[in-house]
Design an enzyme around this catalytic site. Sequence first.
Site, mmCIF file in Angstrom:
data_model
loop_
_atom_site.group_PDB
_atom_site.id
_atom_site.type_symbol
_atom_site.label_atom_id
_atom_site.label_comp_id
_atom_site.label_asym_id
_atom_site.label_seq_id
_atom_site.Cartn_x
_atom_site.Cartn_y
_atom_site.Cartn_z
ATOM 1 N N ARG A 1 0.846 -1.193 0.000
ATOM 2 C CA ARG A 1 0.000 0.000 0.000
ATOM 3 C C ARG A 1 0.880 1.241 0.000
ATOM 4 N NH1 ARG A 1 -1.778 0.785 4.528
ATOM 5 N NH2 ARG A 1 -1.108 -1.111 5.573
ATOM 6 N N CYS B 1 1.763 -7.633 13.273
ATOM 7 C CA CYS B 1 1.815 -7.850 14.720
ATOM 8 C C CYS B 1 0.992 -9.067 15.128
ATOM 9 C CB CYS B 1 1.387 -6.596 15.468
ATOM 10 S SG CYS B 1 2.610 -5.279 15.339
ATOM 11 N N ASP C 1 -8.685 -9.674 9.800
ATOM 12 C CA ASP C 1 -8.224 -8.318 9.459
ATOM 13 C C ASP C 1 -9.246 -7.212 9.753
ATOM 14 O OD1 ASP C 1 -5.900 -6.940 8.371
ATOM 15 O OD2 ASP C 1 -7.132 -6.430 6.640
HETATM 16 P P1 GTP Z 1 -1.639 -7.623 8.196
HETATM 17 O O1 GTP Z 1 -2.136 -8.770 7.362
HETATM 18 O O2 GTP Z 1 -0.565 -6.842 7.503
HETATM 19 O O3 GTP Z 1 -2.736 -6.739 8.690
HETATM 20 O O4 GTP Z 1 -0.870 -8.208 9.490
HETATM 21 P P2 GTP Z 1 -1.221 -9.239 10.674
HETATM 22 O O5 GTP Z 1 -1.539 -8.480 11.914
HETATM 23 O O6 GTP Z 1 -2.183 -10.281 10.249
HETATM 24 O O7 GTP Z 1 0.192 -9.822 10.946
HETATM 25 P P3 GTP Z 1 0.826 -11.208 10.596
HETATM 26 O O8 GTP Z 1 0.059 -12.303 11.287
HETATM 27 O O9 GTP Z 1 1.052 -11.341 9.141
HETATM 28 O O10 GTP Z 1 2.233 -10.928 11.308
HETATM 29 C C1 GTP Z 1 2.838 -11.920 11.913
HETATM 30 C C2 GTP Z 1 4.206 -11.537 12.404
HETATM 31 O O11 GTP Z 1 4.150 -11.481 13.814
HETATM 32 C C3 GTP Z 1 5.161 -12.623 12.029
HETATM 33 O O12 GTP Z 1 6.458 -12.108 11.903
HETATM 34 C C4 GTP Z 1 5.038 -13.568 13.240
HETATM 35 O O13 GTP Z 1 6.178 -14.364 13.395
HETATM 36 C C5 GTP Z 1 4.860 -12.581 14.385
HETATM 37 N N1 GTP Z 1 4.057 -13.126 15.503
HETATM 38 C C6 GTP Z 1 2.744 -13.479 15.485
HETATM 39 N N2 GTP Z 1 2.341 -13.904 16.708
HETATM 40 C C7 GTP Z 1 3.423 -13.796 17.516
HETATM 41 C C8 GTP Z 1 3.654 -14.058 18.915
HETATM 42 O O14 GTP Z 1 2.776 -14.447 19.671
HETATM 43 N N3 GTP Z 1 4.918 -13.814 19.396
HETATM 44 C C9 GTP Z 1 5.915 -13.345 18.593
HETATM 45 N N4 GTP Z 1 7.113 -13.138 19.132
HETATM 46 N N5 GTP Z 1 5.739 -13.097 17.274
HETATM 47 C C10 GTP Z 1 4.514 -13.302 16.749
HETATM 48 C C1 SPV Z 2 -2.380 -4.479 5.820
HETATM 49 O O1 SPV Z 2 -1.430 -3.860 5.341
HETATM 50 O O2 SPV Z 2 -2.819 -4.236 6.974
HETATM 51 C C2 SPV Z 2 -3.016 -5.566 5.027
HETATM 52 C C3 SPV Z 2 -2.638 -5.731 3.620
HETATM 53 O O3 SPV Z 2 -3.866 -6.277 5.544
HETATM 54 S S1 SPV Z 2 -3.472 -4.676 2.511
HETATM 55 O O4 SPV Z 2 -4.702 -5.320 2.058
HETATM 56 O O5 SPV Z 2 -2.598 -4.445 1.357
HETATM 57 O O6 SPV Z 2 -3.802 -3.439 3.164
HETATM 58 MN MN MN Z 3 -4.351 -5.535 7.802
#
Ligand code: GTP
Ligand code: SPV
Ligand code: MN
Length: 593
Positions: free
Chosen positions: A70, A251, A278
């Site tokens: 984005r 996160c 999401d």
């Molecule tokens: P968007 O799709 O961009 O909105 O992000 P999201 O919030 O769904 O994040 P996503 O699950 O893709 O991010 C995961 C990241 O956080 C990875 O690098 C994981 O390894 C890390 N992660 C997830 N849960 C944990 C946890 O409980 N502990 C730690 N240390 N890392 C975590």
């Molecule tokens: C985010 O960036 O928080 C996403 C991916 O979930 S996008 O749909 O590109 O915004």
């Molecule tokens: Mn998102």
Amino acid sequence: MADKLQELKAWVKSCAELCQPDEIVWINGSEEQKKRLEREAVASEEIVALHPKKLPGCFWHRTAINDVARTEHLTYVCTRKKEEAGPNNNWMSPREAYEKASEYFRGSMKGRTMYVIPFSMGPVGSIFSKVGVELTDSRYVVLNMLIMSRAGDAVLNQLKKKPEFTKCLHSKAELDITKRLILHFPEDNTIWSVNSGYGGNVLLGKKCLSLRIASHQARQEGWMAEHMLIMGIEEPNGHIEYIAAAFPSACGKTNLAMLIPPSGLKRKGYRIWTVGDDIAWMRIDTDGSLWAINPEAGFFGVAPGTNMKSNPMMVKTIKKNTIFTNVLLKPDKTVWWEGADGPVPLKGTDWQGRPWQPGMTDEQGKPILGAHPNSRFTAPIVNCPTASFRLQQHHGVPISAIVFGGRRAHLAPLVYQSFNWQHGVFVGATMASERTAAQVGKVGEVRRDPMAMLPFCGYNMADYFSHWLGMGAKMTNPPKIFHVNWFRTDENGKFLWPGFGDNLRVLEWILERCNNTAGAVKTPIGYIPKVNEIDKRGLHLPKENMEKVFSISRKEWREELKGIKEFFREFGEDLPDELWQEYKALKKRLGGA
Ligand code: GTP
Ligand code: SPV
Ligand code: MN
């Protein structure tokens, strides 16, 4: 029928006059039409069909090299008054925005087909749901929207009953980043996106409609549109409690939404149900509680790091009918990314379309990645083994707890509970996440991201905070508000808490607090669990880690107050007084100089 859809047809016609496509095709949602589009997209090399047995119904796609995430600096909220957009948004006047973008749209679809995608965010006909129509010259967008939303004729029937829809116009045009614009016109219920082909910029039902436009509508109509996962936690007696959680990008929303109970807690027989990863739309129902739906029908998740250990449910979800964007293509027509299961492939085609081998480095000696760090998969939620059985229900699920969270190496304890709704809004409004080494900027620098909505709130965030406060006042049974931090580290930068499945131990306390069955210790920042209230069976964590992960440093928190003050001041007079009251109350509780 013709009369009822008059406005839609007139708008399609006017956009066609501007963009001048050779042809217009209406998306009806049939399997047959989808298959035809897939064949055409393969023939035009927009997508590559993957191995029919190993990855049935799956495709590989690459976006332009400068079009992989984005683009917040090219994203605008276009309201008549600038104050409406607030300090949290880029602003352009609607007149200037339409004029500027019209130049880019003019003739942009010559030689191409314009697809008309009627789509519903939320189950078709649900009180929560909103209808949009996206016009696009990208087959990739059509195929993604067919996964991410409910699209096709059923939505047209819905439009005949209530002819209100978000007008979404997209053209990849020349994919020229110097002419890229992602424009939101909340007052016209319109979105224009031009010169991009990447996810959040072009799947206009997602962040553009379901958060930026929807947050504006939600304020006017008295509901909430949030950047939150929704999950159900089923107890052995069959009772399910639902929570919604807002964490900034990367996160861990996706991970939490499909958590696997850790072995130590297995004996309790919990089951996790995934409602969304999401976005959450939430309304107050007649029972005075907050009910939520996930408006999406698919996941658009980050690929790197997804494996059987980190997220087995997602690995199972993306085995069929999935589109992979900007990952590595292997010679056997399967895919790979950094942190995937199995051995590193000996060769492949990288996200830039170049031949790739492990160990390759760039001019600076840095490793060349096979998959872009923001490479993603688009997969239907129904593929997920833990998909909630309530996904299609028009009523949504009742929310017991709202959980905010960020990535904070210091400061925030593993979990704390706010004293009440107003304090909870303060906790969400002061949310922050630290930058990692992978990001531009100073490592460890705190970035404020209230409610994880900073890039997605379609109006002045000061008014958004007021709206949150107002919603609390309207509920007789509001969710309890918590804050979690899975990312606290020790002196050596090592995570103190194992995270992932073990996060269920924290959720268990959260639910017990909601049901008044767990005690707590009062601290200046909120309630934290009593020492033995987190179930540690099978955890094997040193006692000192447990202490560190719950420690609250008054000195660090007083430092934090400065950042909060600075942030709040950006909103000037518009910031609700209640948040300053909470600021002062926290300052007082922290005491000291
Ligand atoms: P968007 O799709 O961009 O909105 O992000 P999201 O919030 O769904 O994040 P996503 O699950 O893709 O991010 C995961 C990241 O956080 C990875 O690098 C994981 O390894 C890390 N992660 C997830 N849960 C944990 C946890 O409980 N502990 C730690 N240390 N890392 C975590
Ligand atoms: C985010 O960036 O928080 C996403 C991916 O979930 S996008 O749909 O590109 O915004
Ligand atoms: Mn998102």
